[in-house]
Design a protein around this motif. Sequence first.
Motif, mmCIF file in Angstrom:
data_model
loop_
_atom_site.group_PDB
_atom_site.id
_atom_site.type_symbol
_atom_site.label_atom_id
_atom_site.label_comp_id
_atom_site.label_asym_id
_atom_site.label_seq_id
_atom_site.Cartn_x
_atom_site.Cartn_y
_atom_site.Cartn_z
ATOM 1 N N LEU A 48 36.399 -23.906 -4.261
ATOM 2 C CA LEU A 48 37.040 -23.928 -2.656
ATOM 3 C C LEU A 48 35.618 -23.323 -2.197
ATOM 4 O O LEU A 48 35.272 -23.825 -0.932
ATOM 5 N N LYS A 49 35.088 -22.060 -2.519
ATOM 6 C CA LYS A 49 33.983 -21.455 -1.895
ATOM 7 C C LYS A 49 32.859 -22.133 -1.381
ATOM 8 O O LYS A 49 32.306 -22.477 -0.416
ATOM 9 N N TRP A 50 32.254 -23.168 -2.496
ATOM 10 C CA TRP A 50 31.096 -23.842 -2.430
ATOM 11 C C TRP A 50 31.423 -24.921 -1.937
ATOM 12 O O TRP A 50 30.233 -25.598 -1.012
ATOM 13 N N LEU B 68 42.936 -27.515 -1.805
ATOM 14 C CA LEU B 68 42.010 -28.713 -1.712
ATOM 15 C C LEU B 68 42.417 -29.192 0.012
ATOM 16 O O LEU B 68 41.379 -29.628 0.635
ATOM 17 N N ASP B 69 43.583 -28.573 0.375
ATOM 18 C CA ASP B 69 43.522 -28.971 2.007
ATOM 19 C C ASP B 69 42.432 -28.305 2.704
ATOM 20 O O ASP B 69 41.760 -29.017 3.819
ATOM 21 N N LYS B 70 41.927 -27.181 2.309
ATOM 22 C CA LYS B 70 40.815 -26.339 2.894
ATOM 23 C C LYS B 70 39.696 -26.933 2.799
ATOM 24 O O LYS B 70 38.791 -27.392 3.771
ATOM 25 N N ILE B 71 39.341 -27.569 1.546
ATOM 26 C CA ILE B 71 38.164 -28.318 1.535
ATOM 27 C C ILE B 71 38.176 -29.530 1.985
ATOM 28 O O ILE B 71 36.965 -29.895 2.865
ATOM 29 N N LEU B 72 39.189 -30.320 2.198
ATOM 30 C CA LEU B 72 39.369 -31.564 3.020
ATOM 31 C C LEU B 72 39.170 -31.443 4.539
ATOM 32 O O LEU B 72 38.492 -32.188 5.183
#
Length: 171
Positions: A74-76, A100-104
């Motif tokens: 998430l962070k990277w 995953l939603d935050k990454i996407l």
Amino acid sequence: MGCAEIARKVSRAITMAPNSTIFAIASRSIDKARQFAIRNNLSEEVKLCGDYNDLLDDPCVDAVYMPLPTSLHLKWAVLAAQNGKHLLLEKPSALHVKELDKILEACESNGLQFMDGSMWYHHPRTAKMKDFLSNLELFGRIKAIHSSSSYTGTSQFLENDIPVKPDLLVH
């Protein structure tokens, strides 16, 4: 970004691809990045970074392959997207769907490509199996397929491989 064992295979594939170049290797230490480059016969022109931020700040880096432990994704991954880097994220992509939603969202809002490292979906065998199983005369209409896979790690894997390091898990 990271020198996990799986990165050896991916770096070889990148090196063999006619339209790609490994520009930089980043690890938690410059020595680990250097050792990775040496063990994988990478060009001496490959930039070595002893800090992940150095890689993400480099305007010459277009895309990042990230085989870091899942708890660090998430962070990277979000930082990579915020720095304009397309992302190939090793599986599993996140600890849970909200991550995953935050990454996407970070990739989408920056106009970047996201790809997960689950090669099975992208492998030519999968398309052949789908085609084979679509034979209604032979199989009828398939409603579901359940499968599993497993891996028996060697004692060296269980002692040394990053995915099994308990200090890298989210508490």
